[in-house]
Design a protein around this motif. Structure first.
Motif, PDB file in Angstrom:
ATOM      1  N   LEU A 125       0.828  -1.200   0.120  1.00  0.00           N
ATOM      2  CA  LEU A 125       0.020   0.021  -0.105  1.00  0.00           C
ATOM      3  C   LEU A 125       0.962   1.239   0.022  1.00  0.00           C
ATOM      4  O   LEU A 125       0.655   2.199  -0.590  1.00  0.00           O
ATOM      5  CB  LEU A 125      -0.989   0.133   1.456  1.00  0.00           C
ATOM      6  N   ASP A 126       1.834   1.279   0.771  1.00  0.00           N
ATOM      7  CA  ASP A 126       2.801   2.423   0.793  1.00  0.00           C
ATOM      8  C   ASP A 126       3.588   2.409  -0.297  1.00  0.00           C
ATOM      9  O   ASP A 126       3.833   3.644  -1.011  1.00  0.00           O
ATOM     10  CB  ASP A 126       3.820   2.171   1.994  1.00  0.00           C
ATOM     11  N   ALA A 127       3.941   1.414  -1.199  1.00  0.00           N
ATOM     12  CA  ALA A 127       4.594   1.629  -2.419  1.00  0.00           C
ATOM     13  C   ALA A 127       3.657   2.151  -3.400  1.00  0.00           C
ATOM     14  O   ALA A 127       4.086   3.101  -4.522  1.00  0.00           O
ATOM     15  CB  ALA A 127       5.003   0.105  -2.882  1.00  0.00           C
ATOM     16  N   VAL A 128       2.319   1.976  -3.424  1.00  0.00           N
ATOM     17  CA  VAL A 128       1.358   2.644  -4.498  1.00  0.00           C
ATOM     18  C   VAL A 128       1.285   4.071  -3.861  1.00  0.00           C
ATOM     19  O   VAL A 128       1.269   4.984  -5.016  1.00  0.00           O
ATOM     20  CB  VAL A 128       0.029   1.966  -4.396  1.00  0.00           C
ATOM     21  N   ARG A 129       1.181   4.275  -2.842  1.00  0.00           N
ATOM     22  CA  ARG A 129       0.959   5.815  -2.536  1.00  0.00           C
ATOM     23  C   ARG A 129       2.490   6.470  -2.768  1.00  0.00           C
ATOM     24  O   ARG A 129       2.271   7.751  -3.337  1.00  0.00           O
ATOM     25  CB  ARG A 129       0.965   5.856  -0.918  1.00  0.00           C
ATOM     26  N   ASP A 130       3.710   6.005  -2.451  1.00  0.00           N
ATOM     27  CA  ASP A 130       4.820   6.472  -3.352  1.00  0.00           C
ATOM     28  C   ASP A 130       4.907   6.621  -4.437  1.00  0.00           C
ATOM     29  O   ASP A 130       5.232   7.659  -5.053  1.00  0.00           O
ATOM     30  CB  ASP A 130       5.911   5.857  -2.503  1.00  0.00           C
ATOM     31  N   LEU A 131       4.348   5.749  -5.416  1.00  0.00           N
ATOM     32  CA  LEU A 131       4.494   5.847  -6.622  1.00  0.00           C
ATOM     33  C   LEU A 131       3.407   6.999  -7.178  1.00  0.00           C
ATOM     34  O   LEU A 131       3.976   7.709  -8.124  1.00  0.00           O
ATOM     35  CB  LEU A 131       4.096   4.250  -7.154  1.00  0.00           C
ATOM     36  N   ARG A 132       2.412   7.206  -6.685  1.00  0.00           N
ATOM     37  CA  ARG A 132       1.386   8.170  -7.023  1.00  0.00           C
ATOM     38  C   ARG A 132       2.234   9.570  -6.806  1.00  0.00           C
ATOM     39  O   ARG A 132       1.891  10.606  -7.675  1.00  0.00           O
ATOM     40  CB  ARG A 132       0.043   8.095  -6.517  1.00  0.00           C
ATOM     41  N   ALA A 133       2.842   9.678  -5.590  1.00  0.00           N
ATOM     42  CA  ALA A 133       3.354  11.002  -5.405  1.00  0.00           C
ATOM     43  C   ALA A 133       4.438  11.283  -6.173  1.00  0.00           C
ATOM     44  O   ALA A 133       4.497  12.466  -6.511  1.00  0.00           O
ATOM     45  CB  ALA A 133       3.845  10.782  -3.915  1.00  0.00           C
ATOM     46  N   ALA A 134       4.973  10.288  -6.653  1.00  0.00           N
ATOM     47  CA  ALA A 134       6.066  10.531  -7.798  1.00  0.00           C
ATOM     48  C   ALA A 134       5.698  10.973  -9.171  1.00  0.00           C
ATOM     49  O   ALA A 134       6.346  11.519  -9.755  1.00  0.00           O
ATOM     50  CB  ALA A 134       7.195   9.363  -7.802  1.00  0.00           C
ATOM     51  N   ILE A 135       4.523  10.423  -9.658  1.00  0.00           N
ATOM     52  CA  ILE A 135       3.982  10.463 -10.961  1.00  0.00           C
ATOM     53  C   ILE A 135       3.933  12.070 -11.446  1.00  0.00           C
ATOM     54  O   ILE A 135       4.189  12.552 -12.527  1.00  0.00           O
ATOM     55  CB  ILE A 135       3.000   9.639 -11.115  1.00  0.00           C
ATOM     56  N   GLY A 136       2.970  12.708 -10.406  1.00  0.00           N
ATOM     57  CA  GLY A 136       2.588  14.215 -10.625  1.00  0.00           C
ATOM     58  C   GLY A 136       3.638  15.060 -10.870  1.00  0.00           C
ATOM     59  O   GLY A 136       3.602  15.696 -12.224  1.00  0.00           O
ATOM     60  N   PRO A 137       4.616  15.008 -10.178  1.00  0.00           N
ATOM     61  CA  PRO A 137       6.025  16.082 -10.721  1.00  0.00           C
ATOM     62  C   PRO A 137       6.526  15.675 -11.863  1.00  0.00           C
ATOM     63  O   PRO A 137       6.916  16.468 -12.805  1.00  0.00           O
ATOM     64  CB  PRO A 137       6.981  15.766  -9.395  1.00  0.00           C
ATOM     65  N   GLU A 138       6.794  14.224 -12.270  1.00  0.00           N
ATOM     66  CA  GLU A 138       7.368  13.790 -13.453  1.00  0.00           C
ATOM     67  C   GLU A 138       6.667  14.084 -14.777  1.00  0.00           C
ATOM     68  O   GLU A 138       7.216  14.203 -15.877  1.00  0.00           O
ATOM     69  CB  GLU A 138       7.456  12.254 -13.416  1.00  0.00           C
ATOM     70  N   LEU A 139       5.295  14.208 -14.595  1.00  0.00           N
ATOM     71  CA  LEU A 139       4.528  14.736 -15.779  1.00  0.00           C
ATOM     72  C   LEU A 139       4.186  16.185 -15.893  1.00  0.00           C
ATOM     73  O   LEU A 139       3.227  16.509 -16.681  1.00  0.00           O
ATOM     74  CB  LEU A 139       3.225  13.751 -15.839  1.00  0.00           C
ATOM     75  N   ALA A 140       4.593  16.937 -14.947  1.00  0.00           N
ATOM     76  CA  ALA A 140       4.204  18.373 -15.038  1.00  0.00           C
ATOM     77  C   ALA A 140       4.588  19.029 -16.034  1.00  0.00           C
ATOM     78  O   ALA A 140       5.534  18.756 -16.596  1.00  0.00           O
ATOM     79  CB  ALA A 140       4.671  19.082 -13.717  1.00  0.00           C
ATOM     80  N   GLY A 141       3.642  20.007 -16.923  1.00  0.00           N
ATOM     81  CA  GLY A 141       3.773  20.407 -18.053  1.00  0.00           C
ATOM     82  C   GLY A 141       3.898  19.525 -19.320  1.00  0.00           C
ATOM     83  O   GLY A 141       4.356  20.153 -20.282  1.00  0.00           O
ATOM     84  N   SER A 142       3.627  18.241 -19.179  1.00  0.00           N
ATOM     85  CA  SER A 142       3.746  17.457 -20.295  1.00  0.00           C
ATOM     86  C   SER A 142       2.531  17.396 -21.022  1.00  0.00           C
ATOM     87  O   SER A 142       2.567  16.822 -22.115  1.00  0.00           O
ATOM     88  CB  SER A 142       4.216  16.017 -19.981  1.00  0.00           C
ATOM     89  N   GLY A 143       1.353  17.750 -20.706  1.00  0.00           N
ATOM     90  CA  GLY A 143       0.331  17.619 -21.324  1.00  0.00           C
ATOM     91  C   GLY A 143      -0.443  16.188 -20.987  1.00  0.00           C
ATOM     92  O   GLY A 143      -1.512  15.900 -21.685  1.00  0.00           O
ATOM     93  N   LEU A 144       0.272  15.419 -20.136  1.00  0.00           N
ATOM     94  CA  LEU A 144      -0.061  14.033 -19.825  1.00  0.00           C
ATOM     95  C   LEU A 144      -0.620  14.006 -18.519  1.00  0.00           C
ATOM     96  O   LEU A 144      -0.175  14.505 -17.670  1.00  0.00           O
ATOM     97  CB  LEU A 144       0.675  12.947 -20.083  1.00  0.00           C
ATOM     98  N   THR A 145      -1.731  12.866 -18.349  1.00  0.00           N
ATOM     99  CA  THR A 145      -2.151  12.720 -16.750  1.00  0.00           C
ATOM    100  C   THR A 145      -2.155  11.374 -16.817  1.00  0.00           C
ATOM    101  O   THR A 145      -2.115  10.637 -17.569  1.00  0.00           O
ATOM    102  CB  THR A 145      -3.481  13.173 -16.695  1.00  0.00           C
ATOM    103  N   ALA A 146      -1.819  10.734 -15.364  1.00  0.00           N
ATOM    104  CA  ALA A 146      -1.824   9.148 -15.280  1.00  0.00           C
ATOM    105  C   ALA A 146      -2.507   8.877 -14.011  1.00  0.00           C
ATOM    106  O   ALA A 146      -2.794   9.800 -13.011  1.00  0.00           O
ATOM    107  CB  ALA A 146      -0.525   9.092 -14.998  1.00  0.00           C
ATOM    108  N   GLY A 147      -3.016   7.850 -13.836  1.00  0.00           N
ATOM    109  CA  GLY A 147      -3.624   7.089 -12.485  1.00  0.00           C
ATOM    110  C   GLY A 147      -3.139   5.678 -12.380  1.00  0.00           C
ATOM    111  O   GLY A 147      -2.707   5.203 -13.467  1.00  0.00           O
ATOM    112  N   VAL A 148      -3.053   5.248 -11.372  1.00  0.00           N
ATOM    113  CA  VAL A 148      -2.600   4.004 -10.991  1.00  0.00           C
ATOM    114  C   VAL A 148      -3.657   3.285 -10.813  1.00  0.00           C
ATOM    115  O   VAL A 148      -4.667   3.491  -9.802  1.00  0.00           O
ATOM    116  CB  VAL A 148      -1.757   3.957  -9.855  1.00  0.00           C
ATOM    117  N   ALA A 149      -3.992   1.827 -11.459  1.00  0.00           N
ATOM    118  CA  ALA A 149      -4.967   0.943 -11.243  1.00  0.00           C
ATOM    119  C   ALA A 149      -4.344  -0.437 -10.715  1.00  0.00           C
ATOM    120  O   ALA A 149      -3.226  -0.603 -10.650  1.00  0.00           O
ATOM    121  CB  ALA A 149      -5.870   0.677 -12.539  1.00  0.00           C
ATOM    122  N   GLY A 150      -5.147  -1.238 -10.400  1.00  0.00           N
ATOM    123  CA  GLY A 150      -4.840  -2.513  -9.933  1.00  0.00           C
ATOM    124  C   GLY A 150      -5.532  -2.890  -8.619  1.00  0.00           C
ATOM    125  O   GLY A 150      -6.099  -1.929  -7.980  1.00  0.00           O
ATOM    126  N   ASP A 151      -5.487  -4.014  -8.236  1.00  0.00           N
ATOM    127  CA  ASP A 151      -6.067  -4.511  -6.741  1.00  0.00           C
ATOM    128  C   ASP A 151      -5.387  -3.840  -5.675  1.00  0.00           C
ATOM    129  O   ASP A 151      -6.236  -3.334  -4.856  1.00  0.00           O
ATOM    130  CB  ASP A 151      -5.993  -5.941  -6.701  1.00  0.00           C
TER     131      ASP A 151
END
Length: 702
Positions: A125-151
């Protein structure tokens, strides 16, 4: 007695192991090895030891909704490398590339492996939370959005929903139990009595279950503690109410507090023992289940009921006897029998027109039972959660871009079985044929194992992988097609979530076809021993099975009919077995024992039914109302399968108490008359050996 209980409870608590010592999250034994999906899982673990415990799927799309450009695809590749470079704990892989781009260019995925010793490890659960926290800054200004799916991502999103739901349910349950008993007896002492008693029983039970698990090498599910609590509150409150109602009746008849308890335990003790025996037998029959979870659940629940039985015949009478009339303090209503009560009017109506009452109540049960013909099992837990979460939205985007089964591929292992290596031709031919198999939307490129005799092809189904359509497809058509497609000298083994649910479906059907008849036969035997009759047990067991069908049918009418759900949760039939067939039998036993008791006092069958309903009716109604209300509060949870479980068990208990036990069984018994007790003539007054019990004033007037 109370001192002995304190010493015994302390000794058990101190000397027995903790329940956590035998708790396991390993689901390998959920299905027997003979099922193909289990064999596939074992092949996968050996042939692909590097595969992750779970997967988080990062679904990337353009913020403006347009198709991904080559530059966007390259940016997603950079995202994968940047995330990998962060070395987020318990993650691995970060795979993307051309196969990860949707055919319509709407989304691209990054598959991230989640590694932990167990699939329910909080670190995931912590790994998914850390992954989500990292995605936003990485895609900033790219015109792309992302979400994490899975059980795992879904569990993260719905963790608060679960916690809030169970908090609401837990508080509502305690308030309901205390509140209803307070209304019934108008006494805070009587209302609070079940809480400390059941708390003691739960503590002793968990110690004994843990000791039994250690002694017989049994593992139990992490859900056991919750199930034990529900079962003990259900039957514990029932048995305490059985005793308190009879004790109050004897006090009204003029007995002193100790004589009242002696007579109460003598009369109700036999009922409680028989009822507990029926429940214990019903739970032990779960040992015949092929699903491993139920095999360990049965003995644990049987131990719990056994401890509650001993408690109801020893500790509870001792405490109530010590309190005497103060158990009903400060109310003084217990001193006088109510006049013109609803139960008396119902009893009179049943005694006068048993044929009409039996026909009407039986017709209601049959009409509800007809709903079973439309029953469909639903395996899609995700559909029951809120759909506005990140994981739900990402999953919807993924399914729109890829085949519906993208989040849960069907895993097909091709193996020679004798260690000889697979050829490239065999693998490519099989992969090409598998891609065109029935219901397959897309086949991913085949993967070779470090073991040259094994290869894997992941198939994405056109259907939702946990839908009835997909499960039926895998079980009846796809497996056969893939088995035939295996080149000579090889065999295909089909696994993955859909295949597992297909096997669970088969095992569930098999278990119910075995458990229900065996349990019915053993319950009938207990009833025959209690009643010294062969006739009454037959229609009592038929009534219980009809009530089971009516409960399931009513649930189908509501959720599949009125709410247009694709089905009801696949666990529901076995849940109804646990809480409606097993515990609902208590009310039948209480009522039929009272009918026999009144017949022994010299009343004719119709009059015995009238008096029996008058006196046992309030007990059955109170116990049924409390137990039904306990489960009914689950409908407050914003989670579909909890709502279904709450409604189904609540309506099952209501039907058990207020239709089957209050109307159907007394009316049928009155109709059959003395023949109901054949061949033992249990309705005849015993010549000697029974404690003489003077009739209460209300019975004498009746």
């Amino acid at each position: 007695m109370i001192a002995g209980w304190v010493v015994a409870a302390a000794a058990i608590i101190v000397t027995t192991p903790s329940l956590s010592d035998i708790t396991s999250a390993d689901q390998e034994s959920f299905l027997p090895h003979s099922y193909e999906s289990v064999q596939a899982t074992e092949i996968g673990k050996k042939a692909f030891p590097q595969q992750a415990t779970a997967t988080a799927t990062v679904v990337v799309k353009r913020a403006d909704g347009q198709s991904l450009t080559p530059a966007d695809e390259a940016r997603v590749g950079q995202l994968a490398q940047s995330l990998k470079a962060r070395n987020i704990s318990h993650t691995s892989g970060y795979l993307t590339g051309p196969p990860a781009v949707a055919p319509d260019k709407s989304v691209q995925v990054v598959s991230v492996g989640l590694d932990a010793p167990a699939p329910d490890d909080p670190a995931l659960l912590d790994a998914v939370r850390d992954l989500r926290a990292a995605i936003g800054p990485e895609l900033a200004g790219s015109g792309l959005t992302a979400g994490v799916a899975g059980d795992v991502a879904s569990f993260v999103d719905n963790e608060n929903t679960f916690n809030k739901a169970f908090a609401v349910v837990g508080i509502a349950t305690i308030i309901l139990i205390i509140g209803l008993i307070l209304i019934i007896f108008r006494s805070p002492i009587a209302a609070l009595l079940p809480v400390p008693v059941i708390a003691v029983v739960l503590t002793v039970t968990t110690g004994l279950v843990a000791a039994a698990g250690k002694a017989f090498d049994l593992n139990v599910s992490q859900d056991l503690q919750t199930v034990l609590l529900i079962v003990l509150f259900g039957i514990g409150t029932d048995y305490i109410l059985f005793l308190l109602f009879r004790y109050r009746e004897r006090l009204r008849a003029g007995d002193d507090k100790r004589t009242a308890m002696i007579v109460s335990v003598e009369r109700v003790g036999e009922v409680i023992t028989s009822a507990a025996g029926a429940v214990i037998v019903a739970f032990l029959v779960l040992l015949l289940a092929s699903l491993g979870f139920f095999g360990s659940l049965g003995p644990a629940l049987a131990i719990a009921v056994g401890v509650m039985l001993v408690t109801s015949l020893t500790l509870v009478p001792a405490v109530v006897s010590l309190l005497g009339r103060y158990v009903f303090w400060p109310s003084k209503a217990w001193r006088r029998a109510p006049k013109a009560t609803m139960s008396r009017r119902l009893g009179t109506a049943i005694g006068r027109r048993p044929a009409l009452v039996a026909a009407a109540s039986g017709a209601l049960l049959v009409a509800l039972a007809a709903g079973v013909l439309s029953y469909k099992a639903d395996y899609d837990f995700s559909a029951g959660f809120p759909q506005d979460t990140e994981s739900a939205k990402a999953a919807a985007d993924l399914q729109r871009g890829f085949a519906a089964g993208a989040l849960a591929p069907t895993e097909v292992y091709l193996t020679t079985g004798n260690g000889s290596p697979l050829t490239e031709q065999q693998i490519s031919d099989f992969a090409a044929t598998a891609a065109n198999a029935p219901g397959v939307g897309r086949a991913q490129p085949p993967e070779r194992s470090s073991d040259p005799s094994v290869a894997r092809v992941n198939l994405l189904l056109n259907e939702n992988p946990v839908s009835n359509e997909a499960i039926t497809l895998v079980r009846d058509e796809l497996r056969d097609a893939l088995h035939k497609a295996a080149p000579p000298g090889t065999r295909a083994v089909v696994g993955g979530p859909t295949a597992i649910f297909a096997d669970i479906n088969s095992a569930n059907n098999r278990d119910l076809s075995v458990i229900l008849p065996v349990a019915a036969g053993l319950i009938a035997l207990i009833l025959a021993l209690l009643l010294r009759s062969l006739v009454a047990p037959i229609y009592l067991v038929i009534a219980v099975l009809l009530n089971f069908a009516a409960t399931l049918g009513a649930t189908v009418y509501l959720f599949q009919g009125l709410q247009d759900k694709p089905g009801v949760t696949f666990q529901l039939p076995i849940i109804l077995y646990l809480f409606v067939v097993a515990i609902g039998t208590d009310y039948n036993i209480l009522m039929i024992a009272r009918l026999r008791e009144e017949a022994r006092e010299g009343n004719e069958p119709h009059q015995a039914a009238a008096i029996g309903v008058e006196h046992a009716g309030p007990t059955v109604a109170a116990a049924g109302l409390i137990l039904a209300g306990t489960f009914g509060v689950l409908m407050l949870a914003p989670i579909s399968f909890l709502q279904q479980m709450g409604f189904a068990v609540a309506i099952g208990i209501v039907l058990s108490a207020f239709v089957m036990s209050m109307f159907f069984v007394p009316a049928l018994t009155a109709l059959i008359g003395h023949k109901a007790w054949w061949p033992g003539h249990g309705d005849e007054r015993p010549a000697s050996g029974r404690h003489a019990e003077p009739e209460p004033a209300s019975v004498a007037k009746a």
